[in-house]
Enzyme design. Structure first.
Site, PDB file in Angstrom:
ATOM      1  N   HIS A 129       0.850  -1.184   0.000  1.00 52.44           N
ATOM      2  CA  HIS A 129       0.000   0.000   0.000  1.00 52.44           C
ATOM      3  C   HIS A 129       0.890   1.239   0.000  1.00 52.44           C
ATOM      4  CE1 HIS A 129      -3.189   2.823   1.128  1.00 52.44           C
ATOM      5  NE2 HIS A 129      -4.031   1.874   0.749  1.00 52.44           N
ATOM      6  N   ASP A 156      -8.028  -5.222  -0.066  1.00 51.92           N
ATOM      7  CA  ASP A 156      -8.513  -6.090  -1.157  1.00 51.92           C
ATOM      8  C   ASP A 156      -8.153  -7.551  -0.970  1.00 51.92           C
ATOM      9  OD1 ASP A 156      -7.688  -3.306  -3.109  1.00 51.92           O
ATOM     10  OD2 ASP A 156      -9.716  -4.088  -2.822  1.00 51.92           O
TER      11      ASP A 156
HETATM   12  C1  SDX Z   1      -6.296   0.082  -2.901  1.00 51.81           C
HETATM   13  O1  SDX Z   1      -4.386   4.531  -2.068  1.00 51.81           O
HETATM   14  C2  SDX Z   1      -5.374   3.952  -1.430  1.00 51.81           C
HETATM   15  O2  SDX Z   1      -5.791   4.367  -0.349  1.00 51.81           O
HETATM   16  C3  SDX Z   1      -5.980   2.774  -2.156  1.00 51.81           C
HETATM   17  C4  SDX Z   1      -7.007   1.946  -1.377  1.00 51.81           C
HETATM   18  C5  SDX Z   1      -8.258   2.723  -1.109  1.00 51.81           C
HETATM   19  O3  SDX Z   1      -8.980   2.352  -0.160  1.00 51.81           O
HETATM   20  O4  SDX Z   1      -8.598   3.636  -1.913  1.00 51.81           O
HETATM   21  O5  SDX Z   1      -6.440   1.516  -0.150  1.00 51.81           O
HETATM   22  C6  SDX Z   1      -7.432   0.705  -2.180  1.00 51.81           C
HETATM   23  O6  SDX Z   1      -6.046   0.402  -4.020  1.00 51.81           O
HETATM   24  C7  SDX Z   1      -5.430  -0.914  -2.158  1.00 51.81           C
HETATM   25  C8  SDX Z   1      -4.213  -1.379  -3.008  1.00 51.81           C
HETATM   26  C9  SDX Z   1      -4.692  -2.487  -3.942  1.00 51.81           C
HETATM   27  N1  SDX Z   1      -3.626  -2.849  -4.895  1.00 51.81           N
HETATM   28  C10 SDX Z   1      -2.998  -4.023  -4.828  1.00 51.81           C
HETATM   29  O7  SDX Z   1      -3.161  -4.858  -3.942  1.00 51.81           O
HETATM   30  C11 SDX Z   1      -2.040  -4.285  -6.002  1.00 51.81           C
HETATM   31  C12 SDX Z   1      -0.703  -4.842  -5.472  1.00 51.81           C
HETATM   32  N2  SDX Z   1      -0.017  -3.763  -4.753  1.00 51.81           N
HETATM   33  C13 SDX Z   1       0.927  -2.966  -5.474  1.00 51.81           C
HETATM   34  O8  SDX Z   1       0.751  -2.813  -6.826  1.00 51.81           O
HETATM   35  C14 SDX Z   1       1.437  -1.765  -4.689  1.00 51.81           C
HETATM   36  O9  SDX Z   1       1.715  -2.199  -3.436  1.00 51.81           O
HETATM   37  C15 SDX Z   1       0.557  -0.537  -4.625  1.00 51.81           C
HETATM   38  C16 SDX Z   1       0.156  -0.057  -5.966  1.00 51.81           C
HETATM   39  C17 SDX Z   1      -0.649  -0.789  -3.799  1.00 51.81           C
HETATM   40  C18 SDX Z   1       1.388   0.575  -3.945  1.00 51.81           C
HETATM   41  O10 SDX Z   1       2.450   0.834  -4.781  1.00 51.81           O
HETATM   42  P1  SDX Z   1       3.530   1.969  -4.406  1.00 51.81           P
HETATM   43  O11 SDX Z   1       3.165   2.672  -3.167  1.00 51.81           O
HETATM   44  O12 SDX Z   1       3.770   2.786  -5.624  1.00 51.81           O
HETATM   45  O13 SDX Z   1       4.767   1.098  -4.021  1.00 51.81           O
HETATM   46  P2  SDX Z   1       5.883   0.660  -5.026  1.00 51.81           P
HETATM   47  O14 SDX Z   1       5.265   0.119  -6.268  1.00 51.81           O
HETATM   48  O15 SDX Z   1       6.868   1.754  -5.129  1.00 51.81           O
HETATM   49  O16 SDX Z   1       6.516  -0.581  -4.230  1.00 51.81           O
HETATM   50  C19 SDX Z   1       7.586  -0.393  -3.312  1.00 51.81           C
HETATM   51  C20 SDX Z   1       8.399  -1.681  -3.422  1.00 51.81           C
HETATM   52  C21 SDX Z   1       8.825  -2.001  -4.862  1.00 51.81           C
HETATM   53  O17 SDX Z   1       9.983  -2.807  -4.774  1.00 51.81           O
HETATM   54  P3  SDX Z   1      11.449  -2.048  -4.932  1.00 51.81           P
HETATM   55  O18 SDX Z   1      11.426  -1.326  -6.266  1.00 51.81           O
HETATM   56  O19 SDX Z   1      11.586  -1.139  -3.751  1.00 51.81           O
HETATM   57  O20 SDX Z   1      12.454  -3.207  -4.929  1.00 51.81           O
HETATM   58  O21 SDX Z   1       7.572  -2.793  -3.023  1.00 51.81           O
HETATM   59  C22 SDX Z   1       7.384  -3.678  -4.135  1.00 51.81           C
HETATM   60  C23 SDX Z   1       7.721  -2.897  -5.381  1.00 51.81           C
HETATM   61  O22 SDX Z   1       8.178  -3.761  -6.402  1.00 51.81           O
HETATM   62  N3  SDX Z   1       5.975  -4.074  -4.099  1.00 51.81           N
HETATM   63  C24 SDX Z   1       5.535  -5.302  -4.326  1.00 51.81           C
HETATM   64  C25 SDX Z   1       4.145  -5.240  -4.133  1.00 51.81           C
HETATM   65  N4  SDX Z   1       3.785  -3.995  -3.806  1.00 51.81           N
HETATM   66  C26 SDX Z   1       4.931  -3.271  -3.794  1.00 51.81           C
HETATM   67  N5  SDX Z   1       6.179  -6.445  -4.670  1.00 51.81           N
HETATM   68  C27 SDX Z   1       5.390  -7.540  -4.817  1.00 51.81           C
HETATM   69  N6  SDX Z   1       4.060  -7.560  -4.642  1.00 51.81           N
HETATM   70  C28 SDX Z   1       3.399  -6.435  -4.302  1.00 51.81           C
HETATM   71  N7  SDX Z   1       2.091  -6.441  -4.131  1.00 51.81           N
END
Ligand code: SDX
Length: 437
Positions: A314, A372
């Site tokens: 998140h 989710d």
């Molecule tokens: C919702 O914003 C809100 O409030 C949203 C929400 C709401 O109520 O409105 O809470 C609802 O959208 C919840 C989120 C649902 N999405 C998912 O579950 C999809 C999977 N999650 C990711 O795509 C990700 O975690 C996000 C999009 C939710 C957040 O992404 P960020 O904040 O941009 O984080 P990032 O992509 O920069 O990740 C940081 C690191 C990265 O690795 P490094 O580059 O540092 O090595 O964490 C890794 C990412 O690759 N990472 C993951 C991951 N989520 C982040 N690696 C594997 N699996 C994951 N799910």
């Protein structure tokens, strides 16, 4: 008591090492949470833009609606903790709280519930609108289309500068979104639309419109209705997430509220946002068995593999998403009510969570289950098809979008949102005739 951002007299000094010039930037305090550096005058005074793709360090507005402490895993709606609201309140009361800032008196709640109830029907002409879609359309595509078209039907509540118009449009949107959603479901399965009933509460009415048929009586399970009501509360608002920011940006140009909510629905659809609940179930079905978990955890950690663990991570929460805990609790209640003894997908999800939370990749990046991760398992147990999961999220979030939209319109400092950029394209060059290229 309405708090306002206070100029804390504190400033931050920005020094341009190339010229030795320094700039004092005001710091603003909120009631709780991080202070902000006010950069509104930065470009005028320095010729510099700030740069923050994804807005990881940027506050876009003042708000009094929802507060999140990502490190502590705290979520407050108008100051009330989400778990207290989920366990003691109901969705109609939470809608009132988000819109008006205070919990309603018994009288206020009764009038609000009545006013919302008497807006649940759709203009009959809208029902023919569905006929233009293929039966196998994704229901989120139908939601974008039908909600965007509402402004073609409700002309008498489009003057965004008229508080009465805004209130009518807000009530209409909150009241009609479950009807529109349930009709998208009925259309996809070839069943007749079921009209709302005024003797049912919001969650009961939604289940009624989704699952009853003209052929027989449909008995609403109080356990399912309570679970649905709690799920709606958990998804109602969440500060300046992608879809809420989309609604605010669309609304900042003066677009009508129905068009703004349609924009929010479109943004929510993405798998990185509200579309994740559908993606979680697809992922769990892809994993299939606990023996395959390690392979998928490896894929999620592999930078060359686009696969991510859906329902994990998140932007704000670097601790457990408080909503996922309540959701997991609801899982067990719904499965028991539905007589589902052992739901393999829930077992698989809990094992996946256990393994991920022991893996240093997830621990180091503070990736926890989000709202989710469990919601899809509940929806499936309720008999809701996977394609409808994000639609339910949109139903619940509509009140948050509407509350944030009203707050933006009423904010005296609001202006059209128009970010700038760091330009890396071609510098000016003369046109070249075809025969000289
Ligand atoms: C919702 O914003 C809100 O409030 C949203 C929400 C709401 O109520 O409105 O809470 C609802 O959208 C919840 C989120 C649902 N999405 C998912 O579950 C999809 C999977 N999650 C990711 O795509 C990700 O975690 C996000 C999009 C939710 C957040 O992404 P960020 O904040 O941009 O984080 P990032 O992509 O920069 O990740 C940081 C690191 C990265 O690795 P490094 O580059 O540092 O090595 O964490 C890794 C990412 O690759 N990472 C993951 C991951 N989520 C982040 N690696 C594997 N699996 C994951 N799910």
């Amino acid at each position: 008591m309405t708090s306002s951002s206070t100029d804390s007299k504190q400033t931050c000094t920005l020094t341009n090492n190339a010229t030795g010039e320094s700039y004092e930037l005001p710091v603003l305090d909120g009631s709780i949470g991080p202070k902000v550096i006010d950069v509104r005058k930065l470009y005028a005074e320095t010729d510099f833009f700030t740069y923050d793709p994804g807005f990881t360090s940027t506050g876009s507005c003042e708000s009094r609606i929802t507060y999140i402490d990502g490190d502590e895993g705290i979520l407050l709606y108008r100051g009330y903790p989400i778990n207290e609201l989920a366990n003691n309140s109901d969705y109609t009361e939470v809608c009132y709280l988000l819109l008006y800032g205070e919990l309603p008196s018994a009288e206020q709640k009764k009038k609000f519930a009545h006013d919302i109830t008497y807006h649940t029907m759709l203009n009959e002409q809208i029902n023919t609108f569905y006929r233009g879609f293929r039966r196998d359309s994704h229901p989120m595509a139908i939601m974008c289309g039908v909600v965007g078209a509402l402004s073609a039907f409700y002309h008498d509540s489009l003057d965004i500068n008229d508080p009465y118009h805004r209130m009518v449009a807000s009530y209409r949107m909150i009241a009609k979104i479950p009807t529109i959603a349930a009709q998208a479901y009925k259309y996809s399965i070839g069943q007749p639309f079921v009209y709302p009933r005024n003797d049912l509460n919001y969650a009961e009415n939604f289940l009624h419109m989704m699952f009853s048929t003209p052929a027989e009586d449909y008995e609403i399970s109080p356990v399912l209705a309570k679970a649905m009501d709690r799920i709606l509360i958990l998804h109602a608002d969440h500060e300046q997430n992608a879809s809420t920011s989309t609604v605010r940006l669309a609304g900042s140009s003066g677009a009508n509220p129905f068009a703004c909510i349609a924009a929010g629905i479109a943004s929510l659809w993405g798998p990185a946002h509200g579309g994740a609940n559908e993606a979680v179930l697809t992922m769990l079905q892809q994993i299939g068995d606990k023996d395959n978990i390690d392979e998928f955890i490896k894929k999620a950690k592999d930078k060359d593999d686009p696969f991510r663990l859906m329902g994990f991570g998140h932007r704000v929460y670097k601790n457990f998403d408080p909503r996922s805990r309540v959701m997991q609790q609801s899982c067990h209640e719904v499965l028991e009510e539905m007589g589902v003894k052992d739901e393999p997908l829930l077992e698989l999800a809990m094992e996946l969570e256990r393994i991920a939370l022991e893996d240093e990749y997830f621990v180091d990046r503070k990736l926890y289950p989000n709202v989710d991760f469990y919601s899809g398992i509940i929806f499936r147990a309720m008999g809701i098809p996977t394609s409808m999961f994000t639609v339910l999220f949109a139903v619940a979030r509509t009140v948050g979008w509407i509350a944030q939209w009203n707050e933006m319109i009423e904010d005296p400092s609001q202006k059209i949102g128009r970010p700038r950029q760091l330009y890396l394209g071609a510098i000016q060059r003369p046109y070249v005739e075809t025969d000289k290229r």
